[in-house]
Design an enzyme around this catalytic site. Sequence first.
Site, PDB file in Angstrom:
ATOM      1  N   GLY A 169       0.608  -1.383  -0.074  1.00 52.12           N
ATOM      2  CA  GLY A 169       0.046   0.505   0.258  1.00 52.12           C
ATOM      3  C   GLY A 169       0.969   1.389  -0.516  1.00 52.12           C
ATOM      4  N   GLY A 170       0.669   2.000   0.926  1.00 51.03           N
ATOM      5  CA  GLY A 170       1.190   3.811   0.502  1.00 51.03           C
ATOM      6  C   GLY A 170       2.418   3.247   1.547  1.00 51.03           C
ATOM      7  N   GLY A 404      23.288   8.688 -32.809  1.00 49.35           N
ATOM      8  CA  GLY A 404      22.350   9.480 -31.665  1.00 49.35           C
ATOM      9  C   GLY A 404      23.112   8.414 -30.459  1.00 49.35           C
ATOM     10  N   ALA A 405      23.533   7.346 -30.163  1.00 46.67           N
ATOM     11  CA  ALA A 405      23.700   6.316 -28.563  1.00 46.67           C
ATOM     12  C   ALA A 405      25.280   6.604 -28.616  1.00 46.67           C
ATOM     13  CB  ALA A 405      23.702   4.816 -29.190  1.00 46.67           C
TER      14      ALA A 405
END
Length: 510
Positions: A169-170, A404-405
Amino acid sequence: MKDILAELEGRRETARLGGGQKRIDAQHARGKLTARERVELLLDEDSFEEFDMFISHRCTDFGMENNKPAGDGVITGWGTINGRQVYLFSQDFTVLGGSVSATHAMKICKIMDMAMQNGAPVIGLNDSGGARIQEGVDALAGYAEIFQRNVLASGVIPQISVIMGPCAGGAVYSPAMTDFIFMVKDSSYMFVTGPDVVKTVTNEQVTAEELGGASTHTRKSSVADGAFENDVEALAEVRRLVDFLPLNNREKPPVRPFFDDPARIENSLDTLVPENANTPYDMKELITKTADEGDFYEIQEEFAKNIITGFIRLEGQTVGVVANQPMVLAGCLDIDSSRKAARFVRFCDAFEIPILTFVDVPGFLPGTAQEYGGVIKHGAKLLFAYGEATVPKVTVITRKAYGGAYDVMASKHLRGDFNYAWPTAEIAVMGAKGATEIIHRADLHDPEKIAAHAKDYEDRFANPFVAAERGFIDEVIQPHSTRRRVARAFASLRNKKLQNPWKKHDNIPL
């Protein structure tokens, strides 16, 4: 006076017992240590100073006024790890399942505030059933107070979470905002909603281990950075990690004595890269042969194995390492590896840890799954992280650096300080075959001509010298001298000062 002293000791004894011997035995039967045993193992002997041992909750609903254990299910305080101060909290599952109440949260917030004020790391040992249902919104408010401190402490002091039991949960969001999360195999799990809720809502049948166990979070989700066999090993590894980290963002990482010659030559590295450009090799060999005493602390070893992240030391000083791994997906960048490396680079930059990058990257992984998953945005995270980093950055290109790498992997254009290449490096827009088929499309019908064109392209670009001629590579170095050159580079950068333009904060492409 003696009566008061006896009462104090009696109260302490009761508090130390937590939920009582029966529940302690049950904790041991599950293969888990108690909260106090964990604290003793994590910290240097006799260094622990405890806060708020006698605090109890203030809830009067559902008969809780008759069950007010001292300490309220969490042990908090400070101590030392190898002589260096840390703050910590350790949730006690034997007390009301380690559930978080308003006062439980208050204790945690108190030591987080002290850690921020005094500039020391916070370590959380999580073992909790979640919010204390009897307290309702008060427990939720307590969680939110902790979350707010996690946010403010981020990038100011190192925050480490160790999941040593349930965390649901939280409760999962506080660890999620910390810098490192470690889990214990077979006895810890994290999830937002448990197996029963999942079954009710989606009809999926799943066990707690499958849904949120250590294997799931280290291999699939990347929520956790590492998983260990038992409590003892996990705590020993946390001690080892703390030794690499600075106490806060205004201090340098610790320097430890080293017994390894910074000028050590590793002749085996001259043959690390195979003759065939498509044959893989293990980049970890280069990392360990560069590091002091071959000591490498890997982060997220089981996730996105096509990139390697972790810490080494050079001349006794901490350095963060990011390296493509040719043995997995040929070292391509993809969504997972970009996220993994970007977060690591940003951690290093936040805490003034220099970054060493080893590059062998043929590009970004192609395919619809990657494009639909947002590889553009995720790849930009790594690009952004390197571009904003102001710490010393040293890069060594061992083989491929395509497209681009090449730019993304700490290139000179992203303010790299020292950019080295081995003679085996190939820096180009793409591989020879693909480039030739585009440039010489008219000759595709003639295999001999295409082969000749490919050979020309390789002769021209399958080397580091074109980039060196442009000044994008500072030096082409011998592989065997990598440790010496890298160590000297970082030594020369110890007084580096670089500031980004003023801003409230950046807007990284999340």
